[in-house]
Write an enzyme that holds these catalytic residues in place. Structure first.
Site, PDB file in Angstrom:
ATOM      1  CG  ASP A  73      -5.935   4.378  -7.743  1.00  0.00           C
ATOM      2  OD1 ASP A  73      -5.897   5.520  -7.275  1.00  0.00           O
ATOM      3  OD2 ASP A  73      -5.005   3.565  -7.597  1.00  0.00           O
TER       4      ASP A  73
ATOM      5  CG  HIS B  91      -1.517   4.243  -6.299  1.00  0.00           C
ATOM      6  ND1 HIS B  91      -2.849   4.554  -6.258  1.00  0.00           N
ATOM      7  CD2 HIS B  91      -0.959   4.839  -5.223  1.00  0.00           C
ATOM      8  CE1 HIS B  91      -3.076   5.318  -5.198  1.00  0.00           C
ATOM      9  NE2 HIS B  91      -1.948   5.504  -4.556  1.00  0.00           N
TER      10      HIS B  91
ATOM     11  CB  VAL C  37      -0.937   0.004   1.232  1.00  0.00           C
ATOM     12  CG1 VAL C  37      -1.761   1.292   1.305  1.00  0.00           C
ATOM     13  CG2 VAL C  37      -1.853  -1.225   1.200  1.00  0.00           C
TER      14      VAL C  37
HETATM   15  P1  NAX Z   1       1.196   7.511   8.203  1.00  0.00           P
HETATM   16  O1  NAX Z   1       2.361   8.429   8.079  1.00  0.00           O
HETATM   17  O2  NAX Z   1       0.056   7.881   9.084  1.00  0.00           O
HETATM   18  O3  NAX Z   1       1.735   6.084   8.721  1.00  0.00           O
HETATM   19  C1  NAX Z   1       2.853   5.466   8.192  1.00  0.00           C
HETATM   20  C2  NAX Z   1       3.455   4.629   9.308  1.00  0.00           C
HETATM   21  O4  NAX Z   1       4.470   3.833   8.740  1.00  0.00           O
HETATM   22  C3  NAX Z   1       4.096   5.473  10.410  1.00  0.00           C
HETATM   23  O5  NAX Z   1       3.580   5.063  11.659  1.00  0.00           O
HETATM   24  C4  NAX Z   1       5.579   5.130  10.290  1.00  0.00           C
HETATM   25  O6  NAX Z   1       6.242   5.111  11.548  1.00  0.00           O
HETATM   26  C5  NAX Z   1       5.510   3.739   9.674  1.00  0.00           C
HETATM   27  N1  NAX Z   1       6.728   3.311   8.994  1.00  0.00           N
HETATM   28  C6  NAX Z   1       7.580   4.069   8.266  1.00  0.00           C
HETATM   29  N2  NAX Z   1       8.607   3.302   7.860  1.00  0.00           N
HETATM   30  C7  NAX Z   1       8.373   2.053   8.296  1.00  0.00           C
HETATM   31  C8  NAX Z   1       9.096   0.841   8.203  1.00  0.00           C
HETATM   32  N3  NAX Z   1      10.279   0.767   7.583  1.00  0.00           N
HETATM   33  N4  NAX Z   1       8.587  -0.256   8.791  1.00  0.00           N
HETATM   34  C9  NAX Z   1       7.419  -0.200   9.466  1.00  0.00           C
HETATM   35  N5  NAX Z   1       6.698   0.934   9.590  1.00  0.00           N
HETATM   36  C10 NAX Z   1       7.182   2.045   9.024  1.00  0.00           C
HETATM   37  O7  NAX Z   1       0.726   7.218   6.717  1.00  0.00           O
HETATM   38  P2  NAX Z   1      -0.645   6.565   6.219  1.00  0.00           P
HETATM   39  O8  NAX Z   1      -1.656   7.651   6.019  1.00  0.00           O
HETATM   40  O9  NAX Z   1      -1.003   5.438   7.089  1.00  0.00           O
HETATM   41  O10 NAX Z   1      -0.223   6.070   4.758  1.00  0.00           O
HETATM   42  C11 NAX Z   1       0.658   4.988   4.598  1.00  0.00           C
HETATM   43  C12 NAX Z   1       1.099   4.837   3.153  1.00  0.00           C
HETATM   44  O11 NAX Z   1      -0.022   4.549   2.323  1.00  0.00           O
HETATM   45  C13 NAX Z   1       1.726   6.103   2.556  1.00  0.00           C
HETATM   46  O12 NAX Z   1       2.897   5.711   1.833  1.00  0.00           O
HETATM   47  C14 NAX Z   1       0.668   6.595   1.592  1.00  0.00           C
HETATM   48  O13 NAX Z   1       1.220   7.358   0.541  1.00  0.00           O
HETATM   49  C15 NAX Z   1       0.107   5.283   1.109  1.00  0.00           C
HETATM   50  N6  NAX Z   1      -1.208   5.324   0.450  1.00  0.00           N
HETATM   51  C16 NAX Z   1      -1.406   4.463  -0.565  1.00  0.00           C
HETATM   52  C17 NAX Z   1      -2.617   4.353  -1.209  1.00  0.00           C
HETATM   53  C18 NAX Z   1      -2.834   3.372  -2.318  1.00  0.00           C
HETATM   54  O14 NAX Z   1      -3.931   3.355  -2.881  1.00  0.00           O
HETATM   55  N7  NAX Z   1      -1.862   2.539  -2.682  1.00  0.00           N
HETATM   56  C19 NAX Z   1      -3.744   5.252  -0.855  1.00  0.00           C
HETATM   57  C20 NAX Z   1      -3.616   5.844   0.510  1.00  0.00           C
HETATM   58  C21 NAX Z   1      -2.226   6.258   0.885  1.00  0.00           C
HETATM   59  O15 NAX Z   1      -1.936   7.484   0.273  1.00  0.00           O
END
Ligand code: NAX
Length: 329
Positions: free
Chosen positions: A157, A185, A127
């Site tokens: 999407d 994406h 994701v």
């Molecule tokens: P958040 O910043 O709220 O949460 C991300 C979490 O990941 C944080 O708690 C951080 O500490 C943790 N993290 C970072 N590096 C890590 C690692 N190496 N191992 C384990 N945990 C780690 O973001 P959130 O809103 O939850 O979004 C998460 C991801 O989803 C983002 O990259 C975002 O761009 C992506 N998305 C993807 C979508 C899709 O359709 N594919 C749509 C929604 C979203 O935009």
């Protein structure tokens, strides 16, 4: 036997929205027990631990165990389903190459940890963005795990595209079928309405009665709206899509495990289908059958659609080449 589900980024927003739906049985059904492994980086551990306490307070019948860790070997131990949500967001002034490198530094080691620790039947859904290329990196790093076990989420999407068509046609979203997403994406994605139906009738025909020239509407309104919906949500909500992303993740994994009645969209590894270079993780129309995915083949693509698919695939090639140039693929 319970299914072991590893969620990375479990302390983040999407993680928080996912955990409770998984524990409530939305992912695997009301009879399947689950064990959750919440994998975070040290800065995210407290938040994940807090979510784990709330999971206890949910007293979910299906939830056998929750473990919070920042050790990937522990996090992926015995994992059947991995949801790779945690990723490095683009910081202010960050170049695309830096973003790709930072994420390669996450998804490469996670791919290796999956290969070394997960169960033989592991299935991985990426994701965290850039989701397609992150999935490619994880798959390439997971020696011994078939690349087919890695997918990237483009279901959000597709859901956005179906919802926009429902609005434009003043029809229930349940009546809109077959709107696959092609490509990356990202803003270059191609939501394809050419074979979509509304109550069994071609969407293109129904649109022509409402929006005038359909192609102009697709180019000027529909495609940009779908492709930039994430930015629209950020503008209005002040924060990125969370519950809708979690919902799409649930639907994607549930379909992968339980199968689909009809075609949907997922980022999957290309074997050259539709001229997409072999090895790229590209979104295609797919069926999920018996725990596997299968690209829907034999669809005719007109020149207008082809150009859009090619542009998005070119972006995927660029992303892959940029990671290769860094020696991380
Ligand atoms: P958040 O910043 O709220 O949460 C991300 C979490 O990941 C944080 O708690 C951080 O500490 C943790 N993290 C970072 N590096 C890590 C690692 N190496 N191992 C384990 N945990 C780690 O973001 P959130 O809103 O939850 O979004 C998460 C991801 O989803 C983002 O990259 C975002 O761009 C992506 N998305 C993807 C979508 C899709 O359709 N594919 C749509 C929604 C979203 O935009």
């Amino acid at each position: 036997m319970a299914t072991t589900i590893t969620l990375t980024g479990a302390g983040g927003q999407i993680g928080y929205a996912l955990l409770f739906r998984i524990a409530a049985g939305d992912l695997l059904g009301p009879d399947e027990k689950v064990r959750l492994r919440l994998l975070e980086i040290p800065q995210g551990l407290k938040s994940a631990e807090g979510a784990a306490l709330e999971l206890q307070d949910g007293a979910f019948d299906l939830l056998e165990d929750v473990e919070v860790t920042d050790d990937a070997a522990v996090g992926f131990d015995g994992c059947n389903l991995a949801l790779l949500v945690g990723a490095r967001p683009r910081g202010p002034g960050m170049e695309r190459a830096e973003l790709l490198a930072a994420n390669a530094g996450i998804f490469g080691p996670q791919g290796r940890a999956i290969a070394e620790n997960a169960a033989d039947d592991v299935r991985v859904t990426v994701v965290g963005n850039p989701a397609n290329t992150n999935a490619l990196i994880a798959a390439t790093s997971a020696e011994g795990v078939p690349a087919e076990r890695f997918t990237a989420l483009t279901r959000l999407d597709e859901n956005r595209a179906r919802a926009q068509l429902a609005l434009a046609l003043d029809a229930p979203v349940s009546s809109i079928r077959f709107v696959p997403i092609w490509g990356n994406h990202s803003a270059t994605q191609f939501p394809d309405v050419s074979r979509a139906t509304v109550d069994g009738r071609p969407v293109v025909e129904a649109l022509s009665e409402r929006v005038g020239d359909v192609r102009t509407w697709l180019e000027d309104a529909f495609i940009p709206r779908v492709a930039k919906r994430g930015a629209e949500i950020i503008d209005i909500r002040g924060s990125s899509s969370v519950a809708s992303a979690a919902n799409a993740t649930i639907e994607h994994v549930r379909d992968w495990v339980h199968g689909t009645q009809e075609c949907t969209s997922a980022g999957v590894v290309s074997r050259g289908e539709y001229g997409v270079p072999e090895g790229l993780v590209c979104s295609f129309p797919v069926d999920f059958i018996d725990g596997n995915w299968r690209i829907v083949e034999g669809l005719e693509i007109d020149a207008w659609s082809r150009a859009r698919i090619d542009a998005s695939v070119a972006e995927l090639v660029e992303e892959r080449d940029a990671v290769r140039a860094l020696g991380m693929l």
